[in-house]
Each structure stands twice: as structure tokens, then as C-alpha cells.
Design an enzyme around this catalytic site. Sequence first.
Site, PDB file in Angstrom:
ATOM      1  N   GLU A 112      47.105  27.980 -67.412  1.00 48.29           N
ATOM      2  CA  GLU A 112      48.123  28.864 -68.017  1.00 48.29           C
ATOM      3  C   GLU A 112      47.744  30.327 -67.808  1.00 48.29           C
ATOM      4  OE1 GLU A 112      51.004  29.016 -68.966  1.00 48.29           O
ATOM      5  OE2 GLU A 112      51.180  30.676 -70.394  1.00 48.29           O
ATOM      6  N   TRP A 159      69.435  31.959 -86.102  1.00 48.91           N
ATOM      7  CA  TRP A 159      68.868  31.288 -84.918  1.00 48.91           C
ATOM      8  C   TRP A 159      68.523  29.893 -85.416  1.00 48.91           C
ATOM      9  CZ3 TRP A 159      67.758  31.895 -79.767  1.00 48.91           C
ATOM     10  CH2 TRP A 159      66.791  31.054 -79.215  1.00 48.91           C
ATOM     11  N   LYS A 169      50.113  33.090 -65.881  1.00 45.64           N
ATOM     12  CA  LYS A 169      50.503  34.393 -66.465  1.00 45.64           C
ATOM     13  C   LYS A 169      50.209  35.517 -65.484  1.00 45.64           C
ATOM     14  CE  LYS A 169      52.637  33.401 -70.033  1.00 45.64           C
ATOM     15  NZ  LYS A 169      53.092  32.264 -69.283  1.00 45.64           N
ATOM     16  N   CYS A 217      65.723  35.024 -88.177  1.00 46.16           N
ATOM     17  CA  CYS A 217      67.140  35.381 -88.051  1.00 46.16           C
ATOM     18  C   CYS A 217      67.269  36.871 -88.267  1.00 46.16           C
ATOM     19  CB  CYS A 217      67.944  34.636 -89.097  1.00 46.16           C
ATOM     20  SG  CYS A 217      67.807  32.907 -88.841  1.00 46.16           S
ATOM     21  N   HIS A 221      33.178  21.044 -55.756  1.00 44.75           N
ATOM     22  CA  HIS A 221      33.827  20.182 -54.748  1.00 44.75           C
ATOM     23  C   HIS A 221      34.714  20.989 -53.818  1.00 44.75           C
ATOM     24  CE1 HIS A 221      32.274  16.754 -56.900  1.00 44.75           C
ATOM     25  NE2 HIS A 221      32.747  17.267 -58.017  1.00 44.75           N
ATOM     26  N   ARG A 228      67.791  39.251 -80.780  1.00 50.40           N
ATOM     27  CA  ARG A 228      67.074  38.091 -81.347  1.00 50.40           C
ATOM     28  C   ARG A 228      67.762  36.784 -80.946  1.00 50.40           C
ATOM     29  NH1 ARG A 228      64.270  40.468 -86.064  1.00 50.40           N
ATOM     30  NH2 ARG A 228      63.834  38.432 -86.930  1.00 50.40           N
ATOM     31  N   ASN A 247      66.353  33.679 -94.607  1.00 50.48           N
ATOM     32  CA  ASN A 247      65.577  33.516 -93.387  1.00 50.48           C
ATOM     33  C   ASN A 247      64.311  32.795 -93.819  1.00 50.48           C
ATOM     34  OD1 ASN A 247      64.137  33.773 -91.067  1.00 50.48           O
ATOM     35  ND2 ASN A 247      64.185  35.997 -90.975  1.00 50.48           N
ATOM     36  N   GLU A 255      52.680  35.375 -62.463  1.00 51.92           N
ATOM     37  CA  GLU A 255      54.093  35.733 -62.708  1.00 51.92           C
ATOM     38  C   GLU A 255      54.250  37.155 -63.218  1.00 51.92           C
ATOM     39  OE1 GLU A 255      56.097  33.231 -65.564  1.00 51.92           O
ATOM     40  OE2 GLU A 255      54.386  33.088 -66.870  1.00 51.92           O
ATOM     41  N   LYS A 285      64.440  33.466 -67.107  1.00 48.84           N
ATOM     42  CA  LYS A 285      63.900  32.887 -68.336  1.00 48.84           C
ATOM     43  C   LYS A 285      64.170  31.393 -68.392  1.00 48.84           C
ATOM     44  CE  LYS A 285      61.855  32.776 -72.245  1.00 48.84           C
ATOM     45  NZ  LYS A 285      60.371  32.755 -72.172  1.00 48.84           N
TER      46      LYS A 285
HETATM   47  C1  AGP Z   1      56.256  30.466 -68.152  1.00 49.98           C
HETATM   48  O1  AGP Z   1      55.780  31.759 -68.483  1.00 49.98           O
HETATM   49  C2  AGP Z   1      57.471  30.553 -67.242  1.00 49.98           C
HETATM   50  N1  AGP Z   1      58.487  31.333 -67.835  1.00 49.98           N
HETATM   51  C3  AGP Z   1      57.940  29.166 -66.781  1.00 49.98           C
HETATM   52  O2  AGP Z   1      56.837  28.522 -66.177  1.00 49.98           O
HETATM   53  C4  AGP Z   1      58.480  28.242 -67.888  1.00 49.98           C
HETATM   54  O3  AGP Z   1      57.450  27.812 -68.724  1.00 49.98           O
HETATM   55  C5  AGP Z   1      59.115  27.015 -67.193  1.00 49.98           C
HETATM   56  O4  AGP Z   1      60.184  27.462 -66.382  1.00 49.98           O
HETATM   57  C6  AGP Z   1      59.645  25.985 -68.202  1.00 49.98           C
HETATM   58  O5  AGP Z   1      60.662  26.556 -68.974  1.00 49.98           O
HETATM   59  P1  AGP Z   1      61.159  25.746 -70.276  1.00 49.98           P
HETATM   60  O6  AGP Z   1      59.984  25.622 -71.199  1.00 49.98           O
HETATM   61  O7  AGP Z   1      62.253  26.591 -70.861  1.00 49.98           O
HETATM   62  O8  AGP Z   1      61.649  24.406 -69.815  1.00 49.98           O
END
Ligand code: AGP
Length: 617
Positions: free
Chosen positions: A487, A78, A491, A5, A510, A30, A104, A494, A612
Site C-alpha cells: 500500500e 451521508w 501511494k 453529515c 530471491h 462532503r 450526526n 499514484e 476516484k
Molecule cells: C487507491 O488509493 C486507489 N484510489 C485505487 O487503488 C482504489 O483503491 C481502487 O480503484 C479500488 O477502488 P474501490 O475501493 O472504490 O473499489
Amino acid sequence: MAVMCGIVGYVGEKRAQDVVIEGLRRLEYRGYDSAGIALVATGTIASDKRAGKLANLEKAIADRPLPPATVGIGHTRWATHGAPNDVNAHPHSGAQRRVALVHNGIIENFAELRVGIEADDVALLSETDTEVAAQLLEAEVLTGADLTTAMLRLVNRLEGAFTLVAVDALDPSRVVAARRNSPLVVGIGDGENFLGSDVAAFIEHTREAMELSQDQVVTITRSGVSVRNFDGSSAEGRRYHVDWDLSAAEKDGHDWFMRKEIHEQPRAVADSLLGRRTPEGRLHLDEMRLSDQELRDVDKVIIIACGTSFYAGMVAKYAIEHWTRVPVEVELASEFRYRDPILDYSTLVVAISQSGETADTLQAIRHARTQRSKVLAICNTNGSTIPRESDAVIYTHAGPEIGVASTKGFLTQLVACYLLALYLAQVKGTRYGDEIDEVMRQLEAMPDHIATVLASADAIYAMAAEHVDTRSVLFLGRHAGYPVALEGALKLKELAYIHAEGFAAGELKHGPIALVESGLPVLCVVPPAGRDQLRDKMVSGIQEVRARGARTICLVEDGDDAITPYADTVIRLPKVPVLLQPLVAVVPLQLFACELATRMGHDVDQPRNLAKSVTVE
Ligand code: AGP
């Protein structure tokens, strides 16, 4: 309980209300869902607190002005535990409103402390651990102790991680704070002094700061700052000059929120493990509104999520199946309801979502509930839609994740998945208590292991610099390392906008091995030697790609030198249990993608085309 927080404290000659509100605004990045302020004015505590954004508090104060004061504290919450409403908002006071306190962190033994308070017929207004601490602090002050002495007595009764900041209605000379495993920094002014959860809270007033160590109580007055250890002995804080501007201060000196959040992961993981045990040591999960019997009846788990959260679900499958022997399916939320899934009351649907607003995931759980399945959410955002529409929730305590690319959100999702797996094992009796304790101890050691990987960031940044012109990267992994490979590839896609693909290493032969050509970077997540047969197979996979000219970058646990002859670059990982390795193996991949994108001149926090929270299907 309130983790990650914003906290502000002030004593000086200015209007404390202005300094505190402005400080809270500087912490706005935050994110939070309630805000409050308390001032010491002519022998009383004047305070106000409101759910929602800071603007709600400002409007309330405009409607009902607070008296002038030059001593005050403020808080933005938060919420990850307990609804974000006016009652739960901070500051909290004792029953006689002699002291006000903001907090906090998590006070793990607050339940037993609460019993003692209620035994004295004191009526508590909220469900929070903070109010319990405020009541105990006030009781000490009412014995005649000054606020510093009272705080020293209080903190020696508390267990858990916390930052506490308090004022005394009858002592307008000071603000007193305490910290254990939770952020707090002092701002040193001229005739005034400040407290903040980070320097952004006071940087517009002073750039002279003081760092506090673990288990310390700090008292700020107009004339100075004094520090005591919890045992009462005197101490000195470390003075330093903050040469950041405000924007950098919000990122703790980092260039990106994402980089800051990568480095927050040890704390985020530690915070996500707090408060998960009863005083008897058994696991308990807050807001697990499913009875043990309902969980005992679970004979199938279906995990639904998107993107990075989906990969967390893939790791969870290994853990849940290994510890509970309950079959687990992991489904992309956007595919789930269109495949006419087979669900019934004994299926537990687990929705993993950092934002709690992802439309694909939300629609999927709505569908699951029409099929009478129980839904459990794993989420980082209190009060968001997905937890609200679920039967139960496990909140992660990563704090606000600002960077679009999820990092600490992912690691804390893994922690929540491990906790769910262990809780199911506890309820179903598929693991003994001592076995569960052993895994909890291993998890509690993970923040230090993650910090160890972060300490090698410069080597990973140097490696990223060599790949600025790379047009394609492959990621290989096996077992729990396979979702890590996926993952790592996501990264890179994106952030660096380059083609990257994750594969199960066993799949190479394969088809995908046809992609391998001279100089192609292949990042290999090597299983711990604990899974020796898998690790040996990984060695042969690495040999195959190396023989065809690939540039192999191998993430290998300390002490394992079997890979070295086939690795162009070795990134060492701490030796950790097989199922927990994703918590350390993903960190170099996050750092790699963040640095590569930075060197490419991309906006790491706001990658092109992305948001986001994807609230459209
Ligand atoms: C991951 O880096 C991305 N921002 C995206 O794949 C994200 O994980 C996905 O949109 C799911 O979001 P959420 O966890 O808020 O549901």
C-alpha cells in the site's frame, strides 16, 4: 443513524431558508444522498426533506415554498445505515411536530429507547435513531421545559457519538445543539449566530467561531451564545478567528482533501466501530443479511477487490485465518473471474470497495453469484451498486472520501475486516466471548494510537522533503506488514509518480535485492516484537540492504531498539497487537507520499490519469 453529515443552524434577522440552504451547499463536498430543512414560522415547524442531491430539496421548496422565518436548521445525510430515502432523511420531528431535530452520529442505545416510546403507543415513521431522539426531546418540551433544559435531559439518556441540533415551534428565539464525539462549531455573528458541522457552513457570514468541548449543550440566540456541560454546569466555548477562505474551509484548513482525510482517520476508525455491539455486548453487524447458520456453513472465504482495497483484503486474510481457521484466498477482482474459480454455496465471497462502483469488482461478484456463492460487501458508499448486488453488507463509516488516493477508506476497510473476522469467530465459536471482547477493546484504543502517529507528521514531512529527487523507493514488510508495504508503494506511485515497489521482506534474497544500490531509500515496516521470530528475520533483511548502501527508513514500535543500529531513520509506532499494526503502520506512509507529491508540485487530490471510482473494466 447518520455519520459524517452536514449540519447547519441559524438564528438572526436574515431569511433562515437562504442561510440554511446556502450553508448546506457549502458542505456539498462532503457528498450526501438526502437533504432537509426545518424552520420555525409563526408557532409551527415548516419543513421539507428529499432524498438525493440538494437540488432536489431546492426544487421541492420552489414548488411548495416554505413560510418566511429567521430561525432554522438543515441537514445533509451521508447515509451509512438505512436507505437514503425521504422518510429517513432529516430533520425528524416528534409526533406532535413541536420540535425538529437533525443528527450526526450513532445513538447506540436507541433500540431500548424506542421500546419505551412504542410502549406509549407513539407511532414512529422511520427506522432511524434520530426520530427516537426527536420524540424524546419533544416529550421533555411538552412538560414545559425550555428547549435547552429538554436537550440537557435528553443527552443524559443517550449513549454513542452524536451531534444533535433542534428547534422548538413555540420558541423562535433559539436553536439548541449538543455534541459528544462528533463535530459541531458555532459561528458568532452580530445579532445572529450560526451552528455548523464545520466552519464552511457559515464562513461567508462570519469568521468568528467558537469551539465546543466534549459533552456540551450550546444555545444560540440573536443576542448571544451560552454553553452548558451535560451535567448542567455552565461552560465557556473557545473563541477563535477563522482565517481560511471557503475552499480551505472545506478542507478543514488543509491544503488537500487527502491530507484532511488522513487526519480524519482517528474519527473515521472510531465511527466505524460504533454501534457494533448488542446491549449484551455481543457483536452484531448491521445489514448482515446472512444468517448465523449460513455463516457457520462457510468453509472458505474469497476476498476480491482492487488497488488499496485489495491490500485491505490481504490484511483481512491474516485476521480471518487466525481467529476462525477458515481458509482465505485474496484475489484481484480483474483476475478473479478469468481463472475459473472454484466456488460453491459454502464459499463466502467478500467484495471490498470504498466507492461500491468499481467495475472489476462488480463483475467479479456477479460471476460469484452465478456460482451460488454468498457475497458480502464491505463498502463506504450507501446505496452504491456493489452493496445493492450483494447478499450482505458491512458499511464503513469513513464519511465521504474525496481524495482519489484512498486513506481513511483503507483504514475503515481494515476495521470492517477485523469486525467480520471476529463475527465469524463468534458465530463459529472459534474464539470465546472474552477473547472477542479483548480484541474489540484493542480496536477501540486504535483511534488514539493513530492520533499519536499523526502527531509526528512534521518529522515525516521533513523526511519526505529529503526525497524530492528520489527516483525509486522500495518498501519491505512481513506478515500483516507486507500488505502495508504494498500500500505504501501504491501511494507513492499514484501521488509522486515515481517507481515504488513493495516486497515481502523474505523475498529480497530471491532477486529483488539486486535492485539495491547506494542511497536507495528502503522503507521497512518492522513487525511488532510480539512476533519476535519475524521481527528478528526483518532485522537481518534490513542489515542485508543496509550493507549494500540502501538508506533504511524503519517503522518500528516504541521500545524496540534492536533495529536502531541498522536504521538511517527510525519512525516510531505505538505498541499495538500484531494483527492490528497495519492501522498505525500505514499512516506514516500516507503522510510521506502526500508530502512528497506536494513538494513535487503534483495535484494530490486529483493525480494524473486516475479517477476516484474506476467504473470501466
Ligand atoms: C487507491 O488509493 C486507489 N484510489 C485505487 O487503488 C482504489 O483503491 C481502487 O480503484 C479500488 O477502488 P474501490 O475501493 O472504490 O473499489
